[in-house]
Write a protein that holds these residues in place. Structure first.
Motif, PDB file in Angstrom:
ATOM      1  N   PRO A 183     -72.518  -4.241  80.080  1.00 32.92           N
ATOM      2  CA  PRO A 183     -72.035  -2.780  79.879  1.00 32.92           C
ATOM      3  C   PRO A 183     -71.119  -2.071  80.962  1.00 32.92           C
ATOM      4  O   PRO A 183     -70.205  -1.354  80.589  1.00 32.92           O
ATOM      5  N   ILE A 213     -67.928  -3.754  81.499  1.00 30.80           N
ATOM      6  CA  ILE A 213     -66.826  -3.459  80.188  1.00 30.80           C
ATOM      7  C   ILE A 213     -66.260  -1.964  80.683  1.00 30.80           C
ATOM      8  O   ILE A 213     -65.024  -1.653  80.471  1.00 30.80           O
ATOM      9  N   TYR A 233     -64.764   1.951  74.343  1.00 33.92           N
ATOM     10  CA  TYR A 233     -65.799   1.521  75.216  1.00 33.92           C
ATOM     11  C   TYR A 233     -66.916   1.002  74.041  1.00 33.92           C
ATOM     12  O   TYR A 233     -67.539  -0.102  74.536  1.00 33.92           O
ATOM     13  N   THR A 240     -68.415  -2.656  73.993  1.00 38.35           N
ATOM     14  CA  THR A 240     -69.860  -3.034  74.254  1.00 38.35           C
ATOM     15  C   THR A 240     -70.456  -3.599  73.220  1.00 38.35           C
ATOM     16  O   THR A 240     -71.120  -4.524  73.285  1.00 38.35           O
TER      17      THR A 240
END
Length: 418
Positions: A155, A158, A340, A344
């Motif tokens: 995460p 990313i 985002y 994710t």
């Protein structure tokens, strides 16, 4: 910040810095994104300048939008084989071949511009070649990143990947605006140099980049990727929400028109406008890199898309450069939040042997929202004018947000990104 959050954030950030191959990947992503942004600015401004020599504002805006359509068609046609190739072959080699193809296409455009023979058909042809290269680049690039970091860091990686894109998107349009002020040829030759740096970074990655190939025919593997996206309703809802919201709200495609004929700020102002969305997105990406979303992910995602629509409406009615840039910054930050969460979700639930195919499907949705969004904006601008087109897109994005909140309750209620 609470102590328990600090204890979790700092070691993870330091752990990323220890991943040598990931840092090289991040550098290649930044330089490649920087090059792409300069190229996009130069081609948009170049197309509009060529078209305005003989055409009206509305017709010229339409041709700027046609660049997006020309780039999207190959992405749409090649998405299934591109995803299958990313899941069958060395992903690093795929990236190198794609970057080489991009250099060849930009070099052609640079020489033609330098010699004064560039034309509208040539720009559209180069856009199509660029789209074909990006069709294979996107799934291989998306699938390679998770191979270079431990899963627990994914995460945060990313978020830093998005940060690479967004910081390049700040510097790229500003640099592109300055370079096209000299000449589009200066911009194109600069792009070639940046792509060469990206190639060098990729060649330095040491880790094995070839995925574990699943058994089955190529066609069966392609179909499996489509079926996976369809069955994972949260994934399908997330990428389709982005598709339709950005497809309708693609005001950034009209920035050459706004810069020249609405705000009257020229090439330099155009570069500032293009940097606006990236400034907001970078601020949000930095915050997310240090403070990953832990709860109520679905609510955050829908709020981000709604804010995207509102900011697009403000941009449409603004007649001041500072207000337009502020609206674009809010637009970019809201889009970063939704991107985002979507990325994710997709990366966490997708097994590595399928990442290329799933990323290919996702890239079609992203390409449709960006490139087809440019085409849609050009068509609507021809009917309603640039201001009407931007306002139509902002209202449309708000409408889509409400509809998707009802159609995908599981996405709206999505909680943890862990």
């Amino acid at each position: 910040m609470p102590e328990h959050v600090q204890d979790d954030v700092v070691p993870s950030a330091r752990a990323l810095l220890k991943e040598r191959d990931y840092l090289l990947f991040w550098c290649s992503r930044w330089t490649g994104s920087f090059a792409t942004q300069i190229q996009s600015v130069a081609m948009g401004w170049h197309m509009y300048a060529l078209a305005r020599q003989t055409r009206s504002v509305e017709e010229s805006a339409f041709l700027v939008g046609m660049i997006g359509l020309a780039a999207f068609v190959p992405v749409f046609l090649l998405t299934l084989p591109a995803g299958e190739i990313a899941d069958r072959h060395d992903r690093k080699k795929v990236l190198l071949l794609c970057l080489t193809g991009e250099i060849a296409s930009v070099l052609t455009l640079a020489i033609a511009t330098w010699k004064g023979v560039a034309s509208v058909p040539l720009l559209l042809g180069i856009a199509a070649l660029f789209g074909a290269s990006r069709a294979f680049f996107a799934p291989a690039n998306t699938a390679l990143g998770p191979m270079l970091v431990p899963r627990k860091l994914l995460p945060r990686a990313i978020a830093w990947n998005s940060l690479a894109w967004q910081t390049a998107s700040i510097a790229g349009p500003a640099a592109g605006g300055l370079l096209v002020g000299l000449s589009p040829a200066h911009a194109y030759f600069t792009v070639i140099g940046l792509y060469l740096l990206a190639i060098f970074s990729v060649t330095m990655i040491r880790k094995n980049a070839k995925p574990e190939v699943q058994p089955g025919s190529r066609w069966a593997l392609m179909v499996e990727g489509l079926q996976y996206v369809w069955r994972q309703k949260i994934v399908f809802g997330a990428i389709s929400l982005d598709l339709f919201a950005v497809l309708l709200g693609g005001a950034t495609a009209l920035l050459p028109v706004f810069a020249r004929d609405v705000l009257h700020v020229g090439a330099e102002g155009f570069g500032i406008l293009r940097a606006g969305p990236a400034m907001g997105a970078t601020a949000v990406a930095l915050w997310l890199a240090a403070n990953p979303i832990r709860r109520q992910a679905g609510h955050f995602m829908f709020a981000g898309v709604a804010m995207f629509g509102v900011a697009t409406c403000v941009f449409a009615i603004s007649r001041q450069l500072w207000l337009s840039v502020a609206a674009l910054a809010v637009l970019g930050g809201a889009d970063m939040l939704s991107v985002y969460i979507r990325q994710t979700l997709i990366q966490l639930v997708t097994p590595d042997p399928m990442r290329g195919r799933v990323a290919a499907v996702s890239s079609v949705f992203i390409g449709a929202s960006n490139e087809l969004g440019e085409f849609e904006s050009g068509v609507v601008a021809r009917l309603l004018g640039p201001v009407g087109a931007a306002l139509f897109g902002g209202v449309g994005a708000l409408f889509v947000t409400g509809v998707w909140a009802m159609l995908f309750p599981a996405l709206r209620k999505a909680d943890r990104l862990e």
